[in-house]
Design a protein around this motif. Structure first.
Motif, mmCIF file in Angstrom:
data_model
loop_
_atom_site.group_PDB
_atom_site.id
_atom_site.type_symbol
_atom_site.label_atom_id
_atom_site.label_comp_id
_atom_site.label_asym_id
_atom_site.label_seq_id
_atom_site.Cartn_x
_atom_site.Cartn_y
_atom_site.Cartn_z
ATOM 1 N N ARG A 83 0.836 -1.195 0.000
ATOM 2 C CA ARG A 83 0.000 0.000 0.000
ATOM 3 C C ARG A 83 0.878 1.254 0.000
ATOM 4 N N ALA A 116 2.150 1.732 -3.508
ATOM 5 C CA ALA A 116 1.077 2.216 -4.378
ATOM 6 C C ALA A 116 0.859 3.716 -4.170
ATOM 7 N N GLN A 117 0.895 4.158 -2.933
ATOM 8 C CA GLN A 117 0.724 5.580 -2.642
ATOM 9 C C GLN A 117 1.902 6.383 -3.182
ATOM 10 N N LEU A 137 1.308 6.846 -6.828
ATOM 11 C CA LEU A 137 0.247 7.843 -7.049
ATOM 12 C C LEU A 137 0.770 9.263 -6.826
ATOM 13 N N GLU A 159 3.660 10.448 -7.410
ATOM 14 C CA GLU A 159 4.486 10.907 -8.524
ATOM 15 C C GLU A 159 3.653 11.561 -9.614
ATOM 16 N N LYS A 160 2.383 11.211 -9.701
ATOM 17 C CA LYS A 160 1.511 11.744 -10.745
ATOM 18 C C LYS A 160 0.559 12.815 -10.227
ATOM 19 N N SER A 161 0.695 13.168 -8.970
ATOM 20 C CA SER A 161 -0.220 14.121 -8.343
ATOM 21 C C SER A 161 0.342 15.541 -8.401
ATOM 22 N N PRO A 182 1.633 16.160 -4.122
ATOM 23 C CA PRO A 182 2.001 14.826 -3.653
ATOM 24 C C PRO A 182 2.202 14.706 -2.145
ATOM 25 N N ILE A 196 -0.202 12.497 -0.007
ATOM 26 C CA ILE A 196 -0.112 11.099 -0.432
ATOM 27 C C ILE A 196 1.195 10.494 0.062
ATOM 28 N N SER A 252 1.973 7.314 2.509
ATOM 29 C CA SER A 252 2.928 6.283 2.114
ATOM 30 C C SER A 252 3.969 6.062 3.210
#
Length: 94
Positions: free
Chosen positions: A19, A22-23, A26, A28-30, A33, A36, A40
């Motif tokens: 998890r 995965a965060q 995510l 990196e594309k926010s 960040p 998030i 993480s």
């Protein structure tokens, strides 16, 4: 899926680790960040506490921690003036 595993087995290091990864992906594309990455880091810390000898967990935790600290250092150096007037030399009084 990791959330479901953690409901059934709250001490599952692999679920916390996955998890957290995965965060991290995510984030990196926010556009924002930071929240998030904080989630993480929290999950990776849990995984590290459950499996202190796991190198992958430690490496990922270190990367997320550095990513969280990087913007703070840049902002702090700007506020402290290290780069604010770095292109000018101090003038001597007449």
């Amino acid at each position: 899926l990791c959330d479901e595993v953690l409901v059934l087995c709250p001490a599952n290091a692999k679920a916390f680790f996955r998890r957290g990864l995965a965060q991290q992906a995510l984030a990196e594309k926010s556009e924002d960040p930071r929240p998030i990455l904080q989630g993480s880091r929290k999950d990776l810390l849990c995984a590290a506490k459950l499996e202190p000898g796991n190198r992958q967990v430690r490496k990922s935790l270190e990367a997320v921690t550095k990513a969280l600290e990087a913007p703070q250092k840049a902002w702090a150096s700007f506020l402290l003036g290290s780069e604010l007037y770095g292109d000018r030399q101090a003038s001597k009084p007449p």
